[in-house]
Design a protein around this motif. Structure first.
Motif, mmCIF file in Angstrom:
data_model
loop_
_atom_site.group_PDB
_atom_site.id
_atom_site.type_symbol
_atom_site.label_atom_id
_atom_site.label_comp_id
_atom_site.label_asym_id
_atom_site.label_seq_id
_atom_site.Cartn_x
_atom_site.Cartn_y
_atom_site.Cartn_z
ATOM 1 N N ILE A 190 -7.606 8.317 1.224
ATOM 2 C CA ILE A 190 -6.693 9.220 0.518
ATOM 3 C C ILE A 190 -7.440 9.701 -0.732
ATOM 4 C CG2 ILE A 190 -4.434 9.527 -0.571
ATOM 5 C CD1 ILE A 190 -3.372 7.226 1.067
ATOM 6 N N PRO A 191 -8.203 10.785 -0.618
ATOM 7 C CA PRO A 191 -9.056 11.209 -1.734
ATOM 8 C C PRO A 191 -8.255 11.601 -2.964
ATOM 9 C CG PRO A 191 -9.691 12.286 0.322
ATOM 10 C CD PRO A 191 -8.368 11.634 0.572
ATOM 11 N N GLY A 192 -8.824 11.306 -4.127
ATOM 12 C CA GLY A 192 -8.243 11.799 -5.366
ATOM 13 C C GLY A 192 -8.393 13.301 -5.453
ATOM 14 N N HIS A 193 -7.565 13.944 -6.279
ATOM 15 C CA HIS A 193 -7.539 15.405 -6.274
ATOM 16 C C HIS A 193 -8.589 16.039 -7.168
ATOM 17 C CE1 HIS A 193 -5.376 15.107 -10.120
ATOM 18 N NE2 HIS A 193 -5.567 16.396 -10.265
ATOM 19 N N SER A 194 -9.275 15.244 -8.020
ATOM 20 C CA SER A 194 -10.252 15.853 -8.927
ATOM 21 C C SER A 194 -11.316 14.854 -9.340
ATOM 22 C CB SER A 194 -9.553 16.419 -10.175
ATOM 23 O OG SER A 194 -10.504 16.946 -11.087
ATOM 24 N N VAL A 195 -12.460 14.916 -8.661
ATOM 25 C CA VAL A 195 -13.604 14.102 -9.078
ATOM 26 C C VAL A 195 -14.058 14.536 -10.469
ATOM 27 C CG1 VAL A 195 -16.005 13.525 -8.552
ATOM 28 C CG2 VAL A 195 -14.329 13.652 -6.705
ATOM 29 N N PRO A 202 0.810 -1.223 0.000
ATOM 30 C CA PRO A 202 0.000 0.000 0.000
ATOM 31 C C PRO A 202 0.838 1.265 0.000
ATOM 32 C CG PRO A 202 0.094 -0.908 2.198
ATOM 33 C CD PRO A 202 0.797 -1.897 1.315
ATOM 34 N N ARG A 203 0.190 2.378 -0.338
ATOM 35 C CA ARG A 203 0.824 3.678 -0.265
ATOM 36 C C ARG A 203 1.121 4.045 1.189
ATOM 37 N NH1 ARG A 203 -3.854 6.868 -3.200
ATOM 38 N NH2 ARG A 203 -4.976 5.147 -2.194
ATOM 39 N N ILE A 204 2.130 4.868 1.367
ATOM 40 C CA ILE A 204 2.474 5.339 2.709
ATOM 41 C C ILE A 204 1.288 6.098 3.302
ATOM 42 C CG2 ILE A 204 3.977 6.878 4.025
ATOM 43 C CD1 ILE A 204 6.164 6.296 1.954
ATOM 44 N N GLY A 205 0.885 5.717 4.508
ATOM 45 C CA GLY A 205 -0.212 6.391 5.187
ATOM 46 C C GLY A 205 -1.583 5.819 4.897
ATOM 47 N N LYS A 206 -1.670 4.827 4.018
ATOM 48 C CA LYS A 206 -2.983 4.268 3.682
ATOM 49 C C LYS A 206 -3.556 3.470 4.836
ATOM 50 C CE LYS A 206 -6.556 2.842 1.425
ATOM 51 N NZ LYS A 206 -7.734 3.721 1.353
ATOM 52 N N TYR A 207 -2.710 2.731 5.543
ATOM 53 C CA TYR A 207 -3.192 1.904 6.647
ATOM 54 C C TYR A 207 -2.414 2.228 7.926
ATOM 55 C CZ TYR A 207 -5.289 -0.688 2.818
ATOM 56 O OH TYR A 207 -6.010 -1.022 1.703
ATOM 57 N N THR A 208 -3.117 2.187 9.047
ATOM 58 C CA THR A 208 -2.521 2.454 10.345
ATOM 59 C C THR A 208 -2.771 1.268 11.269
ATOM 60 O OG1 THR A 208 -2.932 4.831 10.112
ATOM 61 C CG2 THR A 208 -2.446 4.010 12.321
ATOM 62 N N ASP A 268 -3.592 -2.209 19.521
ATOM 63 C CA ASP A 268 -4.270 -3.488 19.708
ATOM 64 C C ASP A 268 -4.074 -4.431 18.524
ATOM 65 O OD1 ASP A 268 -5.716 -2.105 17.858
ATOM 66 O OD2 ASP A 268 -7.669 -2.359 18.835
ATOM 67 N N GLY A 269 -3.278 -3.998 17.539
ATOM 68 C CA GLY A 269 -2.999 -4.824 16.380
ATOM 69 C C GLY A 269 -3.985 -4.657 15.244
ATOM 70 N N ARG A 270 -5.049 -3.927 15.466
ATOM 71 C CA ARG A 270 -6.044 -3.732 14.420
ATOM 72 C C ARG A 270 -5.540 -2.728 13.382
ATOM 73 N NH1 ARG A 270 -11.884 -2.487 16.717
ATOM 74 N NH2 ARG A 270 -12.250 -2.596 14.452
ATOM 75 N N ILE A 271 -5.832 -3.012 12.116
ATOM 76 C CA ILE A 271 -5.398 -2.149 11.019
ATOM 77 C C ILE A 271 -6.577 -1.313 10.546
ATOM 78 C CG2 ILE A 271 -4.483 -2.094 8.668
ATOM 79 C CD1 ILE A 271 -3.022 -4.688 9.272
#
Length: 561
Positions: A190-195, A172-178, A182-185
């Motif tokens: 990460i919104p796109g810049h132009s709908v 995944p991209r950096i920052g996509k998952y935390t 407790d071990g939960r992800i």
């Protein structure tokens, strides 16, 4: 109508789909990678053309042997230019490029450009031509009457599976998952810049899809039927997705509905010439729900980072559309009927066999390809390159939008005029003491920093001028307060924080009472609504005017030029 001419026109429309894919992928990713996305979609076709000329076309359309596994390489375009079947070559080429371009969306924003060029070339050279030859080149699946009229399996499932394998191996991209204590992800949006760009791409793809599905029609009557099913399925899918996300999330999801339109188009592609209106309706209905569920399951449960939803749209709905032919086929001109139309299980079994074998071949090939690339030139960009953006690190492009916005500022165009400050009571401030005194007896220089909405800036500016403020610095910033900027959702994921545009106005005063500045700013900006802004007050130790070298009180006053 000369259908041979329409065949070539359809090929042109399929080529135009490259533009649609580029816009969808660019809109659904961040601005710092826009140029990189455009470059990849351009090179998909260009690199694909080179390798398809030398080997891909022969492997796909060349004479297949008894087993029907692989075409015999041939170079008739070089040996017999006048007699070569250029219509077939151009048509198959643009479809090949479509299969390759699907992969870039799922692997966007963190793939090395050199790695992308390599795997795009391999898809067009070996992966797509061989499996497409099984279906469209006289191979073994075509001999079993496997039906994939325009490529739900051959193109979309193959491109989507390649994208899935790539996204898993890439990570995944950096920052996509935390990962919590407790071990939960947790999945972060990460919104796109132009709908807007994403929507433009969606409309372009839908328009060009009439060529994608209809180019191989035998006559005008069949072409019209194909146009009908190619309209019904995506329309039903989009309406279904709108209602489904509205019920599930409380509001209809814009980006997911755009994906649903494409999902309906992908799903109807295999059976566009062999199903009726009811079948197209059913296929679209399932697609509209399937695309949303697939995005959520892949992201939240399996933690596969797919920025544009390529796997859900192309892989999942490519499989569904291919299998659906075995359920809803009703056109006897293709020698078969589906299960729901009295044809029994045979066609359904053939369709499932095609999905299983083509899918297995694709997955094995792409696992090998991606691992070889990762072990040699490298697959993923460095963390520093990803954070800075691939535009500047891979292409030396500082911004894909340079000078897109007007240079002249429009700040303060609207103003209700200065507020009446004649009866204004200075705002009591708790300021520190001990700062050096000014020639007029003031004890300090004070920086007043104001965060406000742009629409109130004109009134603030005029009010500051009315109380004697002679200068200010204005900066565009992004931020939010305790309300977190009305975070909302993006593709079904709760956003923890949404930064909204604000103005930062810095004013340093000595002669003008800072308590009056604060009171006047508060009066000029107050509406009583959330987001009016904030005012910060700082002590300033000294001030230097660069042009004259004056410091302190003199540096803040108007002097002659």
């Amino acid at each position: 109508m000369d259908m041979s001419v329409w065949f070539l026109v359809g090929a042109i429309l399929v080529f135009f789909m490259q533009c649609g894919f580029a816009m969808v992928e660019t809109g659904f990713t961040r601005a710092k990678n826009a140029g990189n996305i455009i470059m990849k979609n351009l090179m998909d076709f260009c690199i694909g053309t080179v390798v398809f000329i030398f080997a891909g076309y022969g492997l796909m359309m060349g004479e297949h042997g008894t087993l029907g596994l692989i075409g015999k390489p041939e170079w008739g375009m070089f040996q017999n230019f006048e007699g070569f079947d250029w219509s077939s070559f151009v048509f198959q080429l643009v479809f090949c490029a479509t299969a390759a371009t699907i992969v870039s969306g799922a692997m966007a924003e963190r793939t090395k450009f050199s790695a992308y060029c390599l795997y795009s070339a391999i898809i067009s050279l070996i992966v797509y031509p061989i499996e497409a030859g099984w279906v469209w080149g006289g191979g073994w699946l075509s001999r079993l009457q496997f039906i994939d009229f325009a490529g739900s399996c051959v193109i979309h499932m193959v491109g989507g599976l390649s994208a899935l394998v790539g996204a898993i191996i890439l990570g995944p991209r950096i920052g996509k998952y935390t990962k919590g204590s407790d071990g939960r992800i947790t999945s972060n949006a990460i919104p796109g810049h132009s709908v807007t760009l994403g929507a433009l791409g969606c409309f372009i793809l839908w328009f060009a899809w009439y060529g994608f599905n209809g180019a191989a029609a035998a006559d005008v009557k069949e072409m019209a039927r194909i146009f009908g099913t190619t309209t019904i399925a995506p329309a039903v899918a989009t309406v279904t997705c709108m209602l489904f996300t509205w019920k599930k999330n409380g509001k209809p999801d814009v980006s997911m509905c755009l994906n649903a339109s494409l999902a309906g188009l992908v799903a109807i592609t295999a059976g566009c010439a062999s199903v009726d209106a009811l079948g197209a309706f059913a296929i679209g209905l399932v697609s509209g729900i399937l695309v949303d569920l697939a995005v959520v399951i892949l992201d939240i449960h399996f933690h596969v980072d797919d920025p544009v939803g390529a796997v859900a749209v192309h892989c999942v709905n490519g499989i569904w559309g291919t299998v659906a032919v075995g359920l809803f086929a009703c056109n006897e001109s293709y020698g078969t009927k589906g299960l729901f139309y009295g044809g029994g299980f045979r066609q359904l079994g053939v369709q499932c066999l095609g999905v299983l074998t083509v899918g297995t071949y694709t997955v094995l090939c792409m696992i090998l390809v991606f691992r070889l690339i990762r072990a040699t030139v490298g697959l993923r960009a460095s963390a520093e390159e990803e954070i800075e953006g691939l535009d500047v690190t891979e292409h030396g492009l500082t911004s894909a939008y340079a000078d897109f916005l007007p240079i002249e500022s429009s700040l303060g165009v609207h103003s209700d005029g200065p507020i009446d400050t004649s009866r204004l009571t200075p705002f009591p401030l708790e300021l520190s003491s001990g700062m050096k005194e000014t020639p007029i007896g003031k004890k300090r220089y004070t920086l007043v920093r104001i965060l406000c909405d742009e629409e109130r800036f004109g009134t603030l500016r005029d009010t500051m001028a009315s109380i004697g403020v002679t200068g200010m610095t204005v900066t565009n910033v992004m931020g939010c307060g305790t309300q977190k900027g009305k975070a909302g959702q993006y593709r079904g994921i709760e956003m923890s924080m949404h930064l909204i545009p604000k103005l930062q106005v810095d004013i340093v005063v000595s002669k003008v009472d800072p308590e009056l500045v604060v009171a006047a700013a508060n009066a000029a900006l107050h509406t009583g609504e959330i987001g009016d802004g904030k005012i910060f007050v700082y002590d300033v130790e000294d001030v230097v005017r660069i042009r004259t070298g004056e410091s302190g009180y003199d540096a803040l006053q108007i002097t002659g030029v």
